[in-house]
Design a protein around this motif. Structure first.
Motif, PDB file in Angstrom:
ATOM      1  N   UNK A  15       0.844  -1.191   0.000  1.00 44.00           N
ATOM      2  CA  UNK A  15       0.000   0.000   0.000  1.00 44.00           C
ATOM      3  C   UNK A  15       0.879   1.242   0.000  1.00 44.00           C
ATOM      4  N   UNK A  16       0.560   2.181  -0.858  1.00 42.01           N
ATOM      5  CA  UNK A  16       1.222   3.482  -0.879  1.00 42.01           C
ATOM      6  C   UNK A  16       0.216   4.510  -0.415  1.00 42.01           C
ATOM      7  N   UNK A  17       0.654   5.400   0.459  1.00 43.36           N
ATOM      8  CA  UNK A  17      -0.210   6.523   0.845  1.00 43.36           C
ATOM      9  C   UNK A  17       0.499   7.818   0.486  1.00 43.36           C
ATOM     10  N   UNK A  28      -4.338  17.601  -7.126  1.00 43.41           N
ATOM     11  CA  UNK A  28      -4.061  17.182  -8.499  1.00 43.41           C
ATOM     12  C   UNK A  28      -2.655  16.596  -8.628  1.00 43.41           C
ATOM     13  N   UNK A  29      -1.682  17.180  -7.932  1.00 45.21           N
ATOM     14  CA  UNK A  29      -0.319  16.646  -7.958  1.00 45.21           C
ATOM     15  C   UNK A  29      -0.290  15.256  -7.321  1.00 45.21           C
ATOM     16  N   UNK A  30      -0.975  15.101  -6.184  1.00 44.70           N
ATOM     17  CA  UNK A  30      -1.037  13.802  -5.507  1.00 44.70           C
ATOM     18  C   UNK A  30      -1.730  12.775  -6.392  1.00 44.70           C
ATOM     19  N   UNK A  31      -2.798  13.183  -7.055  1.00 46.88           N
ATOM     20  CA  UNK A  31      -3.529  12.274  -7.944  1.00 46.88           C
ATOM     21  C   UNK A  31      -2.668  11.869  -9.134  1.00 46.88           C
ATOM     22  N   UNK A  49      -3.457   5.303  -1.731  1.00 52.66           N
ATOM     23  CA  UNK A  49      -4.424   6.139  -1.015  1.00 52.66           C
ATOM     24  C   UNK A  49      -4.002   7.596  -1.044  1.00 52.66           C
ATOM     25  N   UNK A  50      -4.971   8.463  -1.267  1.00 53.60           N
ATOM     26  CA  UNK A  50      -4.752   9.903  -1.159  1.00 53.60           C
ATOM     27  C   UNK A  50      -5.284  10.341   0.196  1.00 53.60           C
ATOM     28  N   UNK A  51      -4.403  10.930   0.997  1.00 58.68           N
ATOM     29  CA  UNK A  51      -4.727  11.292   2.373  1.00 58.68           C
ATOM     30  C   UNK A  51      -4.653  12.809   2.520  1.00 58.68           C
ATOM     31  N   UNK A  60       5.044  10.679   0.846  1.00 55.70           N
ATOM     32  CA  UNK A  60       4.738   9.401   0.184  1.00 55.70           C
ATOM     33  C   UNK A  60       5.320   8.290   1.060  1.00 55.70           C
ATOM     34  N   UNK A  61       4.448   7.366   1.482  1.00 60.36           N
ATOM     35  CA  UNK A  61       4.868   6.256   2.331  1.00 60.36           C
ATOM     36  C   UNK A  61       4.478   4.938   1.680  1.00 60.36           C
TER      37      UNK A  61
END
Length: 112
Positions: A15-17, A28-31, A49-51, A60-61
């Motif tokens: 999983x990446x968050x 938008x950058x995160x997406x 996941x976008x948190x 970014x984890x």
């Protein structure tokens, strides 16, 4: 004649968050980062996941999903700016899919 079905890709629980600042309007950058990762890793990531966060955060984890602890791959507070996609993909690949070729990303030379 019909073609043989492609072999299924390995599935993962990795999983990446991506935590992004809503005040800074970095959704938008995160997406975009999420889309890049999902397109590259397909079923080798179970989730991106976008948190939502505040205070200028962009982090970014990666939770490899195999019992190893989560890893912080990028933190704007420590690194400044935003992550470059090729090294981010390489770090994720090395942790969850070492057999996966990243194509041209594997051949990118470091800037210097």
């Amino acid at each position: 004649m019909s073609e043989a079905p492609a072999a299924p890709e390995p599935t993962s629980t990795a999983r990446v968050s991506i935590t992004y600042c809503t005040q800074c309007r970095w959704l938008m950058r995160a997406a975009w980062v999420a889309q890049e990762l999902l397109q590259t890793f397909r079923t080798r990531l179970a989730e991106v996941a976008l948190v939502p966060g505040t205070g200028g955060v962009f982090r970014v984890e990666l939770d490899p999903g195999d019992g190893r602890p989560a890893v912080l791959l990028w933190d704007r507070a420590a690194e400044g700016g935003f992550p470059e996609i090729p090294p981010l993909k390489t770090a994720i690949r090395d942790a969850v899919a070492p057999d996966l070729s990243l194509g041209h990303t594997d051949r990118v030379q470091p800037r210097g």
